[in-house]
Design an enzyme around this catalytic site. Sequence first.
Site, short mmCIF file in Angstrom:
data_model
loop_
_atom_site.label_atom_id
_atom_site.label_comp_id
_atom_site.label_asym_id
_atom_site.label_seq_id
_atom_site.Cartn_x
_atom_site.Cartn_y
_atom_site.Cartn_z
N CYS A 299 0.84 -1.21 0.00
CA CYS A 299 0.00 0.00 0.00
C CYS A 299 0.87 1.25 0.00
CB CYS A 299 -0.93 -0.01 1.21
SG CYS A 299 -1.91 1.48 1.38
N CYS B 252 -0.43 4.10 2.34
CA CYS B 252 -0.23 3.78 3.76
C CYS B 252 1.22 4.02 4.18
CB CYS B 252 -0.57 2.32 4.04
SG CYS B 252 -2.15 1.76 3.43
N ASP B 253 2.16 3.61 3.33
CA ASP B 253 3.56 3.54 3.75
C ASP B 253 4.53 4.44 2.98
OD1 ASP B 253 2.75 1.57 5.55
OD2 ASP B 253 3.07 -0.04 4.10
#
Length: 310
Positions: A138, A141-142
């Site tokens: 993701c 997300c990261d």
Amino acid sequence: MEGGEIKTYDVIIIGGGPAGLTAGLYTSRSRFDTLLIEIGLLGGQMTTTELIENYPGFPHGINGDELSRLMEEQAKRFGMEVVSQEAVEVKIEGDMKVIQANGTTYRCKALIICTGTEWRKLGVPGEKEFAGKGVSYCATCDGAFFKDSQIIVVGGGDSALTEALYLTKFVKELTIIHRRDSLRGTKIYQERVFANPKIKLLWNSVIQEIKGDSIVRSALIKNVKTGEVTEISIEGVFLFVGLSPRTQFLKGLVNLDEAGYIVTDENGETSVKGIFAAGDCRKKLLRQVATAVGDGAMVAFAAEKYLEAK
């Protein structure tokens, strides 16, 4: 629910992505007692998409998290209940569907499955060991953890290309590893990738192993045509190699295809009367927010007709 109480609803929806939220909007607005069961964030994979450009009504695109929030607000406005649990088993008792979720039992007359998909694992050495330590599925997300880093993105479809483009906001350099000699993604994404100076492409190549100590340090890359293996220094690996449907708990209950997607008729009804499927977990041609929303509306209407006939 105290003392093992079993609560009964007209409609239960499993999965809170765009299909589930749309189905819940329709059934609750039609005054059917509706429960939505979702273990993660409402919005599903929408929430991890930085910019959704192909959903009608937003000419400049919309952030996936924001679209999720708006859909949730709209569905709840009409009385849809939501519980944060994981549905692990579904059984049939006469005309009723019985759902087990984290030790709680729910019953319903009509069940709508909208469990979506999850990222397929590559299955190479180091992938599991370094998950969360440099291996990610993701970008939104990261991505911020990889500021000024050198990373690789594996895949050649829309997800790989859009996530790679998003990651260029943070990273120093990014290499797309693709097992073929041409990309599969939409042409506009390909054009943006080829034009981005931070992105390099490594054709006809696959990852053989992800290596490191406490975090990812390098990867072994094999050229599938020559067989040559090279080790490249990196700080992160983002994998976008396809999707698998979240339907394992339905095996033996409804018909699934060879890949695990739920087989339905044109109205979204499964092989079991009163059980419907919508969104990415359903066997269909295109998996997008727009088609998930369409599915959600369709199966909600079909479920309503099923309930009225009862």
